[in-house]
Design a protein around this motif. Structure first.
Motif, mmCIF file in Angstrom:
data_model
loop_
_atom_site.group_PDB
_atom_site.id
_atom_site.type_symbol
_atom_site.label_atom_id
_atom_site.label_comp_id
_atom_site.label_asym_id
_atom_site.label_seq_id
_atom_site.Cartn_x
_atom_site.Cartn_y
_atom_site.Cartn_z
ATOM 1 N N GLU A 100 43.486 64.335 -23.069
ATOM 2 C CA GLU A 100 43.868 63.179 -23.881
ATOM 3 C C GLU A 100 43.429 63.383 -25.336
ATOM 4 O OE1 GLU A 100 43.178 58.309 -23.830
ATOM 5 O OE2 GLU A 100 42.156 59.603 -22.401
ATOM 6 N N GLN A 104 45.853 64.011 -28.847
ATOM 7 C CA GLN A 104 45.739 63.212 -30.069
ATOM 8 C C GLN A 104 45.490 64.103 -31.285
ATOM 9 O OE1 GLN A 104 42.830 60.172 -29.204
ATOM 10 N NE2 GLN A 104 44.314 58.889 -28.150
ATOM 11 N N ASN A 202 49.286 56.982 -22.529
ATOM 12 C CA ASN A 202 48.280 56.106 -23.137
ATOM 13 C C ASN A 202 47.707 56.726 -24.418
ATOM 14 O OD1 ASN A 202 48.600 54.250 -21.096
ATOM 15 N ND2 ASN A 202 46.800 54.895 -19.948
ATOM 16 N N HIS A 206 47.910 55.119 -28.063
ATOM 17 C CA HIS A 206 46.661 54.904 -28.797
ATOM 18 C C HIS A 206 46.746 55.561 -30.177
ATOM 19 C CE1 HIS A 206 42.377 54.164 -29.357
ATOM 20 N NE2 HIS A 206 42.238 55.419 -29.729
ATOM 21 N N SER A 209 48.901 53.362 -32.410
ATOM 22 C CA SER A 209 48.249 52.102 -32.785
ATOM 23 C C SER A 209 47.076 52.320 -33.738
ATOM 24 C CB SER A 209 47.774 51.352 -31.531
ATOM 25 O OG SER A 209 46.763 52.088 -30.852
ATOM 26 N N GLU A 210 46.408 53.475 -33.619
ATOM 27 C CA GLU A 210 45.253 53.758 -34.470
ATOM 28 C C GLU A 210 45.663 54.263 -35.853
ATOM 29 O OE1 GLU A 210 41.649 53.596 -33.861
ATOM 30 O OE2 GLU A 210 42.562 52.104 -32.535
#
Length: 323
Positions: A100, A104, A202, A206, A209-210
Motif C-alpha cells: 500500500e 502511494q 483504498n 487515500h 484525498s490526501e
C-alpha cells in the motif's frame, strides 16, 4: 517476457497508446531513490505467492477437534497446526501494508507536475514497470486466495480459540505475535474476496484525498493510459508476436484488469460509463478471446470488485459481456 519496445504515443480511437519496456526498463538517476524503495518491497513478492500457493490449511485437525471437544489431545493437535499458519497469514497481511505504501509512492512520482501522466509513464519507465509488477502480484495473490477457503476457516478457528481462552483468563504465547488488534485487522483483510485489490483501491483513494491540490485527472489518466498500453499490446498481432511466453500474456491481462479496478474506484463516475477514458468493451473483448480457464479469475475481479458496474450509466452491452 517478450521484448516489449516503447513506441511513440499515438491516438487510436481517441485513446492514448504507447508501449513500455516491461522487461528491460532501468531506472534513471531521477527514478533511482523511489525505484530502490519499491524494489525492496517487490523482492519479497514471489516468496509470498509461493507460500500462499503451498497453503494447505488445518482443515482435518480442526474438524477432529470440533467433533471431539473433550479430547484434549485433538485440541492441542489442531492448535499446533493452526498457529504457524496464522503467523504466515500475518506475514501476508503485513506485506499488503508495505505494498500500500509502495503504491502511494509510485502514484506520487507518476502524477506530480509539471509532466502529464502520459509523459511520466514515457520518461519513468522503470517506475511504470514496478507499478505494473505491483498490479500483477495483486491479481495473482487474490486469484490464489479466492480458491483457498482454508484461509478463512483457519483464522476463524484461531479467533474462536483465542476468545475462549481469554474468557478463561488464559494467555497463549502466540498472542505476543498476533494480538487482538492485529487479529481484528487481519480478519477484515481476509474477509474481502480480493483483499490485495481492496488494499490498492483504498491506497489510491487515500492518495487522491490526501493530495487535494493535485487534479484527480492526473491519477485517473495515469491509470487509463496504463490500461490502453496493455490492451493494445494484447490485441495487436504485431505486438503479441513479440511475446516469448504465456506468462507475458497473463502479465498484461492482470495489469490491465488491475488498473481498470483502481480507475473505477477513484474516478467519480467510474470506468464503465460512456465518458470513461477506458475502452471497456475492447478490454473485455480481449479477455474473452483468451482460454476461459486462464481469465475467469480476472473476469470475476471485474464483476465483483469494481464499484460502478451496476450503475445505470453502464451500457447493457457491457453488462451482458460480463454475465
Amino acid at each position: 517476457m517478450g521484448n516489449l519496445l516503447k513506441v511513440l504515443t499515438r491516438e487510436i480511437e481517441n485513446y492514448p497508446h504507447f508501449f513500455l519496456d516491461f522487461e528491460n526498463a532501468q531506472p534513471t538517476e531521477g527514478e533511482r531513490e523511489i525505484w530502490n524503495q519499491i524494489s525492496a518491497v517487490l523482492q519479497d513478492s514471489e516468496s509470498i505467492l509461493a507460500e500462499l500457493q503451498a497453503y494447505k490449511g488445518a482443515g482435518p485437525e480442526i474438524r477432529d477437534a470440533i467433533q471431539n471437544p473433550n479430547d484434549i489431545q485433538l485440541q492441542e493437535k489442531a492448535w499446533n497446526a493452526v498457529c504457524p499458519l496464522v503467523v504466515r497469514l500475518k506475514r501476508f497481511y503485513e506485506f499488503s501494508i508495505r505494498l500500500e505504501k509502495a503504491l502511494q509512492s509510485l502514484l506520487e512520482s507518476l502524477t506530480c507536475p509539471p509532466y502529464t501522466p502520459t509523459q511520466h509513464l514515457e520518461r519513468e519507465q522503470a517506475l511504470a514497470k514496478e507499478f505494473a509488477e505491483i498490479l500483477h502480484f495483486t491479481l495473482r495473490f487474490d486469484e490464489l486466495k479466492m480458491r483457498n477457503p482454508a484461509i478463512q476457516n483457519d483464522f476463524s478457528y484461531y479467533r474462536r480459540t483465542i476468545s475462549r481462552n481469554r474468557i478463561n483468563n488464559m494467555h497463549l504465547d502466540i498472542e505476543n505475535e498476533v494480538n487482538n488488534e492485529m487479529a481484528n485487522r487481519m480478519s477484515l483483510f481476509y474477509a474481502e474476496a480480493t483483499p490485495m485489490l481492496k488494499t490498492l483501491s483504498n491506497a489510491t483513494m487515500h492518495f487522491v484525498s490526501e493530495n487535494k491540490t493535485l487534479p484527480i485527472e492526473n491519477t485517473t489518466d495515469c491509470l487509463s493510459t496504463m490500461t490502453s498500453v496493455c490492451k493494445v499490446m494484447l490485441e495487436t498481432p504485431e505486438y503479441r508476436s513479440r511475446f516469448t511466453s504465456e506468462e507475458t500474456l497473463m502479465f498484461c491481462m492482470r495489469v490491465m484488469v488491475g488498473v481498470i479496478i483502481l480507475y473505477d474506484h477513484v474516478h467519480p463516475v467510474g470506468a464503465f460509463c460512456k465518458t470513461s477514458k477506458i475502452d471497456m468493451k475492447g478490454c473485455i473483448k480481449v479477455l474473452k478471446e483468451q482460454a476461459p480457464d486462464s481469465v475467469e479469475g480476472l473476469l470475476n475481479a471485474l464483476r465483483f470488485t469494481t464499484k460502478h458496474l451496476n450503475d445505470e450509466s453502464t451500457s447493457k452491452q457491457i453488462r451482458a459481456m460480463l454475465q
